[in-house]
Design an enzyme around this catalytic site. Structure first.
Site, short mmCIF file in Angstrom:
data_model
loop_
_atom_site.label_atom_id
_atom_site.label_comp_id
_atom_site.label_asym_id
_atom_site.label_seq_id
_atom_site.Cartn_x
_atom_site.Cartn_y
_atom_site.Cartn_z
N CYS A 232 -5.35 -0.23 7.06
CA CYS A 232 -6.01 1.01 5.81
C CYS A 232 -6.70 1.95 5.19
CB CYS A 232 -4.79 -0.78 4.37
SG CYS A 232 -5.32 0.28 2.81
N CYS B 141 1.07 -1.70 0.05
CA CYS B 141 -0.43 -0.05 0.16
C CYS B 141 0.88 1.29 -0.01
CB CYS B 141 -0.70 0.09 1.30
SG CYS B 141 -2.34 1.33 1.03
ZN LIG Z 1 -3.67 0.74 2.84
#
Ligand SMILES: [Zn+2]
Length: 201
Positions: free
Chosen positions: A100, A41
Site C-alpha cells: 500500500c 483502499c
Molecule cells: Zn493502498
C-alpha cells in the site's frame, strides 16, 4: 486506452450479463441487499467485488487512500449509517493490502504538507505501534517485511476507530454484536486475503 473503448466494453458487458441472466438488471433496479460493507483502499489493484469473486449487488463499498476510518469523516459515517440502518448489512470489513503506497508514505518521518499528508497522519499511529512492539520483543524488520507489519497494524487501528464511532456504537446498543467487524489484508502478489483481526479490537 481511449475512453471510447471503455464505453464499448460497457456495452459488451451489459449485453453479456443479459445473455447470461435476462433478469439481471430488472432485479437490481428493484433494490439491493449487499452481504457486507467493505472499507478498502482506493488502490486500483484491489477492486472489492473482483477479489471476492462477487458482482454488482453483493457488496456495499467505501474506499479511500489507505483504508482509513477517521472520526471526523462524515462521508464514512454516513456510508456506515446507511449500510447498517437501512440495508441491515451484518458485517463490516476493513481490508488493507500489502504494497500500500498510502501506508508506505505514512511511514515517512515527515509527511508532506498536503491534504494527503494530513490524511495519512491518521495511519501514522500504526507505525508507532509496530515500532514499539518490535522494540519490546527485541526484533527487527526491514523493507517490505516491515511495511507488511504496518499494513496489518493499520487495519487493526482502523477497526479500533470503527468501534469508537457513534454510528457503530449506536447500532450495537440496538442490536448487540451487529454489525460484526473484521480486519483483512489482501496480498496483491498472490490474490489471497488474510484475516488479521476479528471483533472490536
Ligand atoms: Zn493502498
Amino acid at each position: 486506452m481511449p475512453l471510447s473503448d471503455l464505453l464499448q466494453k460497457n456495452r459488451e458487458w451489459a449485453a453479456a450479463q443479459l445473455a447470461r441472466d435476462p433478469e439481471f438488471f430488472t432485479r437490481h433496479a428493484r433494490g439491493q441487499s449487499p452481504r457486507l460493507l467493505w472499507i478498502g483502499c482506493s488502490d486500483s489493484r484491489v477492486p472489492a467485488e473482483e477479489v471476492l469473486g462477487c458482482g454488482p449487488g453483493d457488496l456495499f463499498v467505501h474506499r479511500n487512500v489507505a483504508n482509513i476510518v477517521a472520526y471526523n469523516d462524515v462521508n464514512i459515517s454516513s456510508v456506515i449509517e446507511f449500510a447498517s440502518t437501512v440495508l441491515k448489512v451484518p458485517d463490516i470489513v476493513v481490508c488493507g493490502h500489502y504494497g500500500c503506497g498510502g501506508v508506505r508514505a505514512a511511514c515517512q518521518p515527515k509527511l508532506p504538507a498536503s491534504y494527503l499528508g494530513d490524511w495519512l497522519m491518521i495511519a501514522g499511529w500504526a507505525k508507532r505501534t509496530v515500532d514499539q512492539s518490535l522494540a519490546r520483543d527485541g526484533r527487527t524488520a526491514e523493507g517490505d517485511d516491515y511495511l507488511r507489519l504496518v499494513v496489518e497494524e493499520n487495519v487493526r487501528l482502523q477497526l479500533q476507530h470503527l468501534s469508537h464511532l457513534t454510528v457503530v456504537r449506536r447500532q450495537w446498543e440496538e442490536t448487540p454484536g451487529v454489525p460484526r467487524l473484521h480486519g483483512w489484508v489482501y496480498d496483491i502478489g498472490t490474490g489471497l486475503v488474510k484475516v488479521v483481526a476479528t471483533g472490536d479490537t
